[in-house]
Design an enzyme around this catalytic site. Structure first.
Site, mmCIF file in Angstrom:
data_model
loop_
_atom_site.group_PDB
_atom_site.id
_atom_site.type_symbol
_atom_site.label_atom_id
_atom_site.label_comp_id
_atom_site.label_asym_id
_atom_site.label_seq_id
_atom_site.Cartn_x
_atom_site.Cartn_y
_atom_site.Cartn_z
ATOM 1 N N ARG A 1 30.182 57.407 35.693
ATOM 2 C CA ARG A 1 30.495 58.828 35.908
ATOM 3 C C ARG A 1 30.684 59.546 34.573
ATOM 4 O O ARG A 1 30.130 60.604 34.347
ATOM 5 C CB ARG A 1 31.737 58.942 36.794
ATOM 6 C CG ARG A 1 31.835 60.208 37.573
ATOM 7 C CD ARG A 1 32.715 60.032 38.808
ATOM 8 N NE ARG A 1 33.868 59.178 38.483
ATOM 9 C CZ ARG A 1 35.080 59.641 38.162
ATOM 10 N NH1 ARG A 1 35.295 60.934 38.132
ATOM 11 N NH2 ARG A 1 36.055 58.808 37.875
ATOM 12 N N SER B 1 34.589 36.801 42.398
ATOM 13 C CA SER B 1 35.878 36.294 41.917
ATOM 14 C C SER B 1 35.738 35.629 40.552
ATOM 15 O O SER B 1 34.719 35.039 40.235
ATOM 16 C CB SER B 1 36.471 35.274 42.884
ATOM 17 O OG SER B 1 37.686 34.774 42.346
ATOM 18 N N LYS C 1 35.802 36.696 50.675
ATOM 19 C CA LYS C 1 36.511 37.002 49.417
ATOM 20 C C LYS C 1 37.979 37.343 49.693
ATOM 21 O O LYS C 1 38.883 36.947 48.952
ATOM 22 C CB LYS C 1 35.830 38.170 48.685
ATOM 23 C CG LYS C 1 36.600 38.677 47.456
ATOM 24 C CD LYS C 1 36.673 37.607 46.388
ATOM 25 C CE LYS C 1 37.628 37.752 45.246
ATOM 26 N NZ LYS C 1 38.268 38.903 44.823
ATOM 27 N N HIS D 1 39.759 34.203 50.300
ATOM 28 C CA HIS D 1 39.930 33.576 48.977
ATOM 29 C C HIS D 1 41.198 34.103 48.321
ATOM 30 O O HIS D 1 42.013 33.351 47.795
ATOM 31 C CB HIS D 1 38.705 33.865 48.102
ATOM 32 C CG HIS D 1 38.924 33.605 46.632
ATOM 33 N ND1 HIS D 1 39.641 34.468 45.818
ATOM 34 C CD2 HIS D 1 38.557 32.572 45.842
ATOM 35 C CE1 HIS D 1 39.703 33.965 44.593
ATOM 36 N NE2 HIS D 1 39.044 32.821 44.574
ATOM 37 N N ASN D 2 41.364 35.417 48.351
ATOM 38 C CA ASN D 2 42.536 36.008 47.705
ATOM 39 C C ASN D 2 43.829 35.642 48.437
ATOM 40 O O ASN D 2 44.855 35.434 47.810
ATOM 41 C CB ASN D 2 42.385 37.523 47.601
ATOM 42 C CG ASN D 2 41.460 37.924 46.464
ATOM 43 O OD1 ASN D 2 40.606 37.148 46.056
ATOM 44 N ND2 ASN D 2 41.621 39.119 45.952
ATOM 45 N N GLU E 1 44.611 32.386 47.303
ATOM 46 C CA GLU E 1 45.085 32.553 45.918
ATOM 47 C C GLU E 1 46.584 32.894 45.910
ATOM 48 O O GLU E 1 47.372 32.317 45.153
ATOM 49 C CB GLU E 1 44.248 33.653 45.267
ATOM 50 C CG GLU E 1 44.709 34.181 43.921
ATOM 51 C CD GLU E 1 43.842 35.383 43.468
ATOM 52 O OE1 GLU E 1 42.601 35.255 43.449
ATOM 53 O OE2 GLU E 1 44.402 36.452 43.148
HETATM 54 C C1 6PG Z 1 39.592 37.272 41.741
HETATM 55 C C2 6PG Z 1 40.915 37.942 41.905
HETATM 56 C C3 6PG Z 1 40.788 39.428 41.765
HETATM 57 C C4 6PG Z 1 42.084 40.139 41.521
HETATM 58 C C5 6PG Z 1 43.105 39.873 42.568
HETATM 59 C C6 6PG Z 1 44.497 40.240 42.107
HETATM 60 O O1 6PG Z 1 39.220 36.597 42.692
HETATM 61 O O2 6PG Z 1 38.983 37.410 40.691
HETATM 62 O O3 6PG Z 1 41.424 37.617 43.155
HETATM 63 O O4 6PG Z 1 40.092 39.893 42.884
HETATM 64 O O5 6PG Z 1 42.559 39.796 40.279
HETATM 65 O O6 6PG Z 1 42.753 40.600 43.686
HETATM 66 O O7 6PG Z 1 45.198 40.513 43.239
HETATM 67 P P1 6PG Z 1 46.619 41.144 43.263
HETATM 68 O O8 6PG Z 1 46.657 42.264 42.286
HETATM 69 O O9 6PG Z 1 46.756 41.596 44.685
HETATM 70 O O10 6PG Z 1 47.536 40.036 42.889
#
Ligand code: 6PG
Length: 477
Positions: free
Chosen positions: A33, A128, A183, A186-187, A190
């Protein structure tokens, strides 16, 4: 002068993804942008490959070879819709829009449907690995129409991380929102991994009495075993870091209020809708939100309870080994819950997701990358219709071996007043699943009592109701 791929949205993730494509020999069209950002990229990294800087949306689209592949790397939500609205009218049937942000899968489903009407292929793509991964090889989770993967797939395979066996950490996950869904989970996983590691750390600190530097060493040792993973590795780095300003352990000068951007919360919200118990992930999300309630915590400081008293040095070592068992067993449960959620979504949305392939592409590049994922993959390879990871013989055996220690750790934590919601929720899930009888029978009785909600019997088919307010005889419902 035609680019095989274009990236619009050149904040750090977009910029690094663009550089990754260029470093792998693709000509990359760039758009942002504010043009200054595009120019800065070319100035700083132009030598890394072939870039075509576009000032306007029109120029950008014109720079792309057909069918066009246009990657958008902007903030999830409204900004993504705005960019789609800007570009879609300039595209032709067969062109592809690839959303590499952390979009909610329901938005991805909607966008895919809307763009399909124009003949545009919309690929919701989970990426990710943070900034470093985007540049040097992320784990990539593309969804969308299968045919889009024919031309996009080989490019993604090139720029993706590679697992130890050399396999690219990317696969066509499934239609429409499947990539972003995976994804999201995955989070969620995480979050759970991070919470479990946090609990292990707190136990080693308060119950075992170790310093952050000593705990870093323990994590380094664990990282050579079955817990070998990126998150354990960086945990050791964070714990051994000393704050320059104060000389204190870095972890002691950071405000203990965890933030979150939403993907963990979504994982739990969707699990509630799908009726999937993801208690470990939920506890991780709740633990973050609890930590952020500063005023509430302040007001609660006076509540009574035990104060942890550290073990002797000799006992501490044995306790640390038990914590490793508890962490590993709880980790198996979190992944069991996460994969259950993906399996439930596959059913709900008619997605053809291969759970073994998902674990395979998480082996490298992503935040939860770990040796452990290889074992999950072989569990699904051995039996694709595995009802749950806990039904895999190897995992079941490992939990059987770990569980005495797992229970001991939770007992010690409870006695000493150290909160371990992740460990405890994981164990409760395990015990509930294996229970002969659950108090759900009582719940059904209560529901029937106050609301005539009926119940089923163990010995006969049908639905029944007891006349609780009358003679308590049973009637067919
Ligand atoms: C990834 C991470 C990325 C991000 C997280 C952080 O897979 O590379 O998960 O997507 O750093 O979403 O999440 P929070 O800010 O919610 O902890």
């Amino acid at each position: 002068n035609s680019a095989q791929i274009g990236v619009t949205g050149l904040a750090v993730m977009g910029r690094n993804l663009a550089r990754n494509f260029a470093r792998n020999g693709y000509t990359v069209a760039l758009h942002n942008r504010t043009v200054a950002r595009t120019n800065a990229l070319v100035e700083e990294f132009g030598h890394e490959g072939d870039f075509i800087a576009a000032e306007t949306a029109k120029e950008f689209v014109a720079a792309l070879e057909r069918p066009r592949r246009l990657v958008i790397m902007v903030k999830a939500g409204d900004p993504t819709d705005a960019v789609i609205q800007e570009f879609a009218p300039l595209l032709e049937p067969g062109d592809m829009i690839i959303d590499g942000g952390n979009a909610h899968f329901a938005d991805t489903r909607r966008r895919e449907r809307e763009l399909r009407e124009q003949g545009i292929h919309f690929v919701g793509m989970g990426v990710s690995g943070g900034e470093e991964g985007a540049l040097n090889g992320p784990s990539i989770m593309p969804g969308g129409p299968k045919e889009s993967y024919d031309s996009l797939g080989p490019m993604l395979e090139k720029i993706s991380a590679k697992a130890k066996d050399g396999a690219p950490c990317v696969t066509h996950v499934g239609p429409d929102g499947a990539g972003h869904f995976v994804k999201m989970v995955h989070n969620g996983i995480e979050y759970a991994d991070m919470q479990l590691i946090g609990e292990a750390y707190q136990l080693l600190r308060d119950v075992a009495g170790y310093s952050p530097a000593q705990i870093a060493e323990i994590f380094r040792t664990w990282n050579t075993g079955r817990l070998d993973s990126y998150l354990i590795e960086i945990t050791a780095e964070v714990l051994s870091h000393v704050d320059a300003a104060t000389g204190k352990p870095f972890v002691d000068v950071v405000v203990d209020q965890a933030e979150q951007k939403g993907t963990g919360r979504w994982t739990v919200q969707i699990a509630l809708d799908l009726g999937v118990p993801v208690s470990g992930i939920a506890e991780a999300v709740f633990a973050r939100s609890l930590s952020g309630h500063a005023a509430l915590r302040e007001a609660s400081r006076g509540l009574t309870g035990p104060k942890a008293s550290p073990l002797s040095e000799a006992e501490a070592g044995a306790f640390a080994d038990r914590v490793e068992q508890a962490l590993y067993a709880s980790k198996i449960v979190s992944y069991t819950q996460g994969f259950h959620e993906i399996a439930a979504a596959r059913e709900e949305y008619d997605w053809d997701i291969d759970l073994g392939a998902v674990s395979a592409i998480w082996r490298g590049g992503c935040i939860i990358r770990a040796a452990f994922l290889d074992r999950i993959r072989s569990a699904y390879d051995t039996r694709a219709d595995l009802p749950s990871l806990l039904s895999d013989e190897t995992f079941a055996q490992e939990i059987a071996d770990a569980q005495d220690d797992w229970r001991e750790v939770i007992v010690a934590a409870t006695r000493q007043g150290v909160p371990t919601p992740g460990f405890a929720a994981a164990l409760a899930y395990y015990d509930a699943l294996r229970a002969e009888r659950l108090p759900a029978a009582l719940t059904q009785g209560q529901r029937d009592f106050f609301g005539a909600h009926t119940y089923r019997r163990t010995d006969r088919d049908g639905s029944f109701h007891t006349l609780w307010g009358g003679d308590r005889s049973e009637v067919d419902a």
